[in-house]
Design an enzyme around this catalytic site. Structure first.
Site, mmCIF file in Angstrom:
data_model
loop_
_atom_site.group_PDB
_atom_site.id
_atom_site.type_symbol
_atom_site.label_atom_id
_atom_site.label_comp_id
_atom_site.label_asym_id
_atom_site.label_seq_id
_atom_site.Cartn_x
_atom_site.Cartn_y
_atom_site.Cartn_z
ATOM 1 C CB SER A 148 -5.440 8.001 -2.291
ATOM 2 O OG SER A 148 -6.167 7.144 -3.155
ATOM 3 C CE1 TYR A 161 -0.651 8.051 -5.723
ATOM 4 C CE2 TYR A 161 -2.605 6.706 -5.395
ATOM 5 C CZ TYR A 161 -2.019 7.942 -5.518
ATOM 6 O OH TYR A 161 -2.786 9.068 -5.419
ATOM 7 C CE LYS A 165 -1.407 9.765 -2.519
ATOM 8 N NZ LYS A 165 -1.219 11.203 -2.285
#
Length: 257
Positions: A148, A161, A165
């Site tokens: 991401s 999160y 990534k």
């Protein structure tokens, strides 16, 4: 020769995780259109059945099965059944991700932290480890991790999160040298804010969407199909000299660690 040019992935077998909607579904469709036999997967049988029918009705060579990537037995079964049905595995697209936490990073619980890293990083690596020996036999495999833009520029509301990534960016670099010796290329794609159900918190709230788009030079959110083409390129012979890289697909968002 004409068939090969028209279908750059003809004869290839691909596994795509978390592939019954959003980016995963778009990638599965594109790989199948480019000639691959694709195995889709998801945690829920109903979602697998729906996506499989949808893609098969489009005339694509797609089968599906349930796989919770966090479950070691599910990962092993996914690989075993793919080999039984198709005889080989040439491509793995690791797309599965979880994000049970949103808000200040210090509000993230240990349970949420564990869930995010188990799904987004640990499971991605161990599925790749499960697949790699079978790719090595043919000496021409491809693994792509879907990371991401948050791995480069963490989203304020998605701290844990985003860090997971970032770890995938490192995993691409760490795996590439050893996998090269096995005849396997390892790359990643780093989508920006793509309009999917998973990213809904970032694009369905007007106030949040306005703030996010301030960081996007093209001033719009991406669509899943805009990720799929890059993935297909990375697993094709056109990218035969590309490994250990992550391609950013984020409308011009900043992407430096």
């Amino acid at each position: 020769m004409a068939t090969s040019l028209a279908l750059p992935l003809a004869g290839k077998v691909a596994i795509v995780t978390a592939s019954t909607q959003g980016i995963g579904l778009a990638i599965s469709r594109r790989l199948a259109k480019d000639g691959a036999r694709v195995v889709i997967s998801s945690r829920k049988q109903g979602n697998v059945d729906k996506a499989q029918k949808q893609l098969q009705d489009e005339g694509l060579d797609v089968t599906g099965m349930v796989c919770h990537v966090g479950n070691a037995e599910d990962r092993k079964t996914l690989v075993t059944k793919t080999l039984e049905r198709n005889g080989s595995i040439d491509i793995l697209i690791s797309n599965a991700a979880a994000n049970p936490a949103m808000g200040n990073i210090f509000d993230t619980t240990e349970e949420q932290w564990t869930k995010i890293f188990d799904t987004n990083v640990k499971s991605a690596f161990f599925l790749a480890k499960e697949v790699a020996p079978h790719m090595q036999k043919k000496g021409n495999g491809n693994i792509v991790f879907v990371t991401s833009i948050g791995g480069y520029q963490p989203f304020e509301l998605l701290g844990c999160y985003s860090v997971s990534k970032t770890a995938l960016l490192g995993l691409v670099k760490a795996m590439a040298p050893q996998c090269a010796e096995m005849g396997i290329r390892v790359n990643g794609v780093a989508p920006g804010v793509i309009r999917t159900k998973f990213s809904a918190p970032l694009h369905t709230s007007t106030s949040i969407a306005e703030e996010v788009l301030k960081q996007v030079p093209v001033k719009r959110f991406g669509e899943p199909v805009e990720v799929a083409g890059t993935v297909s390129y990375l697993v094709s012979d056109d990218a035969s000299y590309v490994t250990g890289e992550t391609i950013v697909i984020a409308g011009g968002m900043q992407s430096r660690l």
